[in-house]
Design a protein around this motif. Structure first.
Motif, PDB file in Angstrom:
ATOM      1  N   TYR A  56     -26.129 -24.071  -5.055  1.00 14.36           N
ATOM      2  CA  TYR A  56     -24.726 -24.310  -5.387  1.00 14.36           C
ATOM      3  C   TYR A  56     -24.521 -24.257  -6.892  1.00 14.36           C
ATOM      4  O   TYR A  56     -25.410 -24.582  -7.666  1.00 14.36           O
ATOM      5  N   THR A  57     -23.271 -23.908  -7.293  1.00 17.88           N
ATOM      6  CA  THR A  57     -22.924 -23.972  -8.719  1.00 17.88           C
ATOM      7  C   THR A  57     -22.508 -25.401  -9.046  1.00 17.88           C
ATOM      8  O   THR A  57     -22.491 -26.283  -8.193  1.00 17.88           O
ATOM      9  N   GLN A  58     -22.130 -25.583 -10.294  1.00 19.63           N
ATOM     10  CA  GLN A  58     -21.702 -26.887 -10.815  1.00 19.63           C
ATOM     11  C   GLN A  58     -20.580 -27.494  -9.980  1.00 19.63           C
ATOM     12  O   GLN A  58     -20.515 -28.694  -9.759  1.00 19.63           O
ATOM     13  N   ASP A  59     -19.640 -26.621  -9.563  1.00 20.20           N
ATOM     14  CA  ASP A  59     -18.469 -27.105  -8.829  1.00 20.20           C
ATOM     15  C   ASP A  59     -18.695 -27.071  -7.316  1.00 20.20           C
ATOM     16  O   ASP A  59     -17.740 -27.042  -6.537  1.00 20.20           O
ATOM     17  N   LYS A  60     -19.972 -27.031  -6.889  1.00 18.03           N
ATOM     18  CA  LYS A  60     -20.374 -27.085  -5.488  1.00 18.03           C
ATOM     19  C   LYS A  60     -19.951 -25.843  -4.684  1.00 18.03           C
ATOM     20  O   LYS A  60     -19.827 -25.918  -3.460  1.00 18.03           O
ATOM     21  N   SER A  61     -19.693 -24.733  -5.376  1.00 21.48           N
ATOM     22  CA  SER A  61     -19.501 -23.466  -4.659  1.00 21.48           C
ATOM     23  C   SER A  61     -20.883 -22.915  -4.348  1.00 21.48           C
ATOM     24  O   SER A  61     -21.783 -23.001  -5.174  1.00 21.48           O
ATOM     25  N   VAL A  62     -21.003 -22.284  -3.179  1.00 25.30           N
ATOM     26  CA  VAL A  62     -22.340 -21.845  -2.770  1.00 25.30           C
ATOM     27  C   VAL A  62     -22.634 -20.446  -3.302  1.00 25.30           C
ATOM     28  O   VAL A  62     -21.803 -19.537  -3.226  1.00 25.30           O
ATOM     29  N   LEU A  63     -23.800 -20.272  -3.867  1.00 27.46           N
ATOM     30  CA  LEU A  63     -24.240 -18.970  -4.360  1.00 27.46           C
ATOM     31  C   LEU A  63     -25.248 -18.318  -3.412  1.00 27.46           C
ATOM     32  O   LEU A  63     -25.397 -17.095  -3.398  1.00 27.46           O
ATOM     33  N   ALA A  64     -25.978 -19.134  -2.669  1.00 29.45           N
ATOM     34  CA  ALA A  64     -26.953 -18.585  -1.708  1.00 29.45           C
ATOM     35  C   ALA A  64     -27.006 -19.509  -0.500  1.00 29.45           C
ATOM     36  O   ALA A  64     -27.124 -20.730  -0.650  1.00 29.45           O
ATOM     37  N   LEU A  65     -26.905 -18.923   0.690  1.00 31.22           N
ATOM     38  CA  LEU A  65     -27.018 -19.706   1.925  1.00 31.22           C
ATOM     39  C   LEU A  65     -27.647 -18.822   2.989  1.00 31.22           C
ATOM     40  O   LEU A  65     -28.034 -17.688   2.706  1.00 31.22           O
TER      41      LEU A  65
END
Lengths: 559, 99
Positions: A56-65
């Protein structure tokens, strides 16, 4: 009569004896092997697959799942129409038709793997065809929703030599052990229909899912940086470029982008050379951006001050070499701020001579040049720093203006961050938290590597960098009202023992706002063709990104 | 004595028979639980797969490139302009004549 009775009795005893022997053989002698055979028939062992952790990024958006995927297998002996089956599989898996056909035509085989990590949508299409002799095994596949954004940062998941999923490069590689978790095992007694027998034997070791990573990366800043970098590389006709944005006080990386890049979901379609992250693994000669570090060293050692005067009137001869200014213009008597403002090579040779060779080498080494920064990304490398015994007069002179010395972009930005933050060399990092399935959180704290400069030195050099921006070639590029400290750099590229006359690496390093920087940014443009100069390529790109970030971070002129 | 032992034996045999019958009844009742468990496990597996699929869709829709394209399609434009009313002077540079 009695004799016949005895004969009959004898035969009865023989038969009974034979039965006893057989019973003994099956129930005592063969007990273990038969028990094992029975257990193999009724006990099913199943691997409980661990789920790979998310990023996740800083703002809790997912970059890898993870996404649902399947392994497709064929049973050649049961295939009815090899041609049709091969065509359907080939169309939906991008595998060559000939390869699939060959596998399915081999009727000696009972089972053969055709394709792995096939996405759910494709499987649904294949299933609609109701093909005989084709089966599917559930699996999992890595999914990167942002496609090629932050590709070098993330790395990708491939196969190990044992055929298991494994992370390579970037975060997937560095944190592979944390992300992959541990598979579990379920051993259970099942009936003839395959249903578990509740009252039967059952053993389970639960799967331990991988840990999730929470990054210091800001998704919005990363997007801005990637978009602007792509536009910049195209505009300046460059081979590629890098941008890093970092918090100078903590070493937290806010954004990191490089071109050319690749899509980690489609790794096999790209050349292997692209997988390496140039920010941490490719070196370059920094050129004039390095001057601020040498100037800071000289001021820190009280060898020069901002008021120290230097007569910039001509080139400097060292042995058979002649060192000139970059534009062959000489400004007469200038102070140290002027040396930075005019980016004077001869001025820097003067500063280096004041600083002293030993001091220069010590500062270069203390700033981490020639050493790994130990950033948490796989495959960081560093050019080695030549032993001090192999340095000659000309080497110290050229190093003072950033030529003849090589470093990676991450080493460069980290060193200049020591000016931005009041003198501390920080360890750069990307993961700020690691979350376990059971709720446990590991927090990564900023790490101070070394105090390099005094606070006063950092303040003075910051002001020199502000002056360089406000009165130098970039004065028309910077946004009004915000103090920005920065330095342009244009370094020739060394090829086969000499410098190429046309090819350069243009760069710009700066921090905003100058007094309490919210971020520091390094931009490098590789071999721009529109202009070789940092002031005409890297600097405009820096300011273009900065204008977006000033608005995003709400940086006012009073900051 | 033989007469006293007779009721004890009968009791023992009766209890043993009862336990055996109980075990048979319970195991018989339990025999179909495996199938129910299989069905439940399949439902859980299906729900988990659907969950993964939905998370994937959410992540795709939330991607920056997608949001950016939609913003442009909706007519949102980038008209950021930085306006500054004052130009602040650096404190440290106040003594520096070259500035």
């Amino acid at each position: 009569m009695e004799k016949r009775l005895y004969i009959v009795c004898f035969f009865f005893l023989l038969v009974v004896g034979f039965i006893w022997v057989k019973l003994f053989y099956w129930q005592v002698y063969s007990f273990d092997s038969l028990k094992s055979l029975a257990e193999n028939q009724t006990n099913i062992t199943q691997t409980l697959q661990a789920k790979r952790g998310r990023i996740y990024t800083q703002d809790k958006s997912v970059l890898a799942l993870n996404q649902n995927a399947y392994l497709i297998y064929g049973q050649p002996q049961k295939i009815e129409d090899v041609k049709l089956t091969a065509e359907v599989i080939s169309e939906n898996t991008d595998l060559p038709l000939a390869t699939i056909s060959a596998k399915l035509s081999n009727t000696k085989l009972r089972w053969i793997q055709l394709a792995d990590k096939v996405e759910e949508e494709k499987i649904n299409i294949i299933q609609k065809e109701k093909l005989k002799g084709i089966g599917f095994i559930e699996s999992s596949k890595r999914f990167y929703p942002e496609a090629s954004m932050a590709a070098h940062l993330l790395g990708f998941v491939g196969k190990s030599t044992q055929g298991e999923d494994r992370g390579y490069f970037g975060l997937e590689g560095y944190y592979d052990e944390q992300l992959k978790g541990r598979d579990g095992i379920l051993r259970q007694e099942k009936d003839a229909s395959g249903n578990p027998i509740i009252a039967g034997n059952s053993e389970e070791i639960s799967a331990k899912n991988g840990r999730d990573l929470y990054l210091t990366i800001d998704k919005t800043v990363q997007f801005i940086v990637e978009t602007k970098l792509e536009a910049g590389v195209e505009k300046y006709g460059a081979k590629g470029g890098n941008v890093i944005v970092m918090d100078p006080y903590t070493g937290a990386v806010i954004a990191m982008a490089s071109l050319p890049s690749y899509n980690p979901s489609k790794v096999s379609q790209y050349e292997e050379g692209l997988y390496k992250n140039p920010v941490i693994a490719s070196s370059y000669e920094p050129g004039s951006t390095f001057k601020v570090l040498v100037m800071a060293a000289a001021i820190n050692e009280n060898k020069v001050s901002p008021d120290t005067k230097f007569n910039e009137e001509k080139s400097v001869k060292i042995g058979n070499y002649s060192i000139n200014t970059w534009n062959h213009q000489y400004h007469g008597e200038i102070d140290m701020t002027g040396v930075i403002q005019y980016s004077s090579n001869v001025g820097m040779v003067f500063v280096e001579r004041k600083l002293g060779h030993d001091n220069l080498f010590r500062y270069i080494r203390d700033l981490g040049i020639g050493s790994l920064t130990e950033i948490d990304l796989q495959d960081e490398s560093t050019p080695s720093l030549r032993n001090e015994n192999n340095w000659y007069e000309i080497d110290y002179a050229t190093a003072s203006f950033g030529q003849g010395i090589a470093l990676t972009p991450i080493q460069m930005i980290r060193a200049v961050a020591a000016i931005a933050n009041g003198g501390k060399l920080m360890k750069p990092y990307i993961v700020k938290e690691i979350h376990s399935e059971n709720g446990k959180i590991i927090t990564v704290k900023p790490q101070l590597v070394k105090h390099i400069y005094k606070k006063e030195t950092a303040s003075v050099v910051t002001e020199m960098m502000v002056a360089a921006i406000e009165r130098g070639e970039t004065k028309f590029l910077k946004p009004l009202g915000v103090r920005i400290a920065g330095k342009t750099g244009t370094a020739q590229i060394a090829i086969s023992g000499h410098y190429d006359s046309d090819k350069t690496i243009a760069s710009f390093v700066g921090f905003v706002p100058a007094d309490k920087p919210k971020y520091i940014m390094l931009v490098t443009i590789n071999e721009p063709t529109s202009s070789p100069w940092g002031s005409e390529t890297a600097a405009p790109l820096f300011f273009s990104i900065t204008k977006e970030l000033i608005s995003y971070y709400n940086i006012s002129s009073t900051d | 004595m033989i007469v006293n032992k007779l009721p004890q034996k009968a009791l023992f045999i009766s209890l043993s028979t009862l336990f055996i019958i109980l075990q048979v009844v319970l195991l018989n009742y339990d025999s179909t639980s495996g199938k129910k468990l299989s069905i439940m496990m399949e439902s859980i597996n299906k729900a988990e797969k659907e969950n993964i699929s939905l998370n994937q869709k959410i992540a795709s829709i939330s991607a920056m490139a997608v949001i950016s394209e939609k913003a442009i399609a909706e007519g949102l434009t980038d008209q950021r302009k930085i306006v500054s009313l004052t130009s602040p002077l650096p404190i440290a540079a106040a003594k520096n004549n070259s500035l």
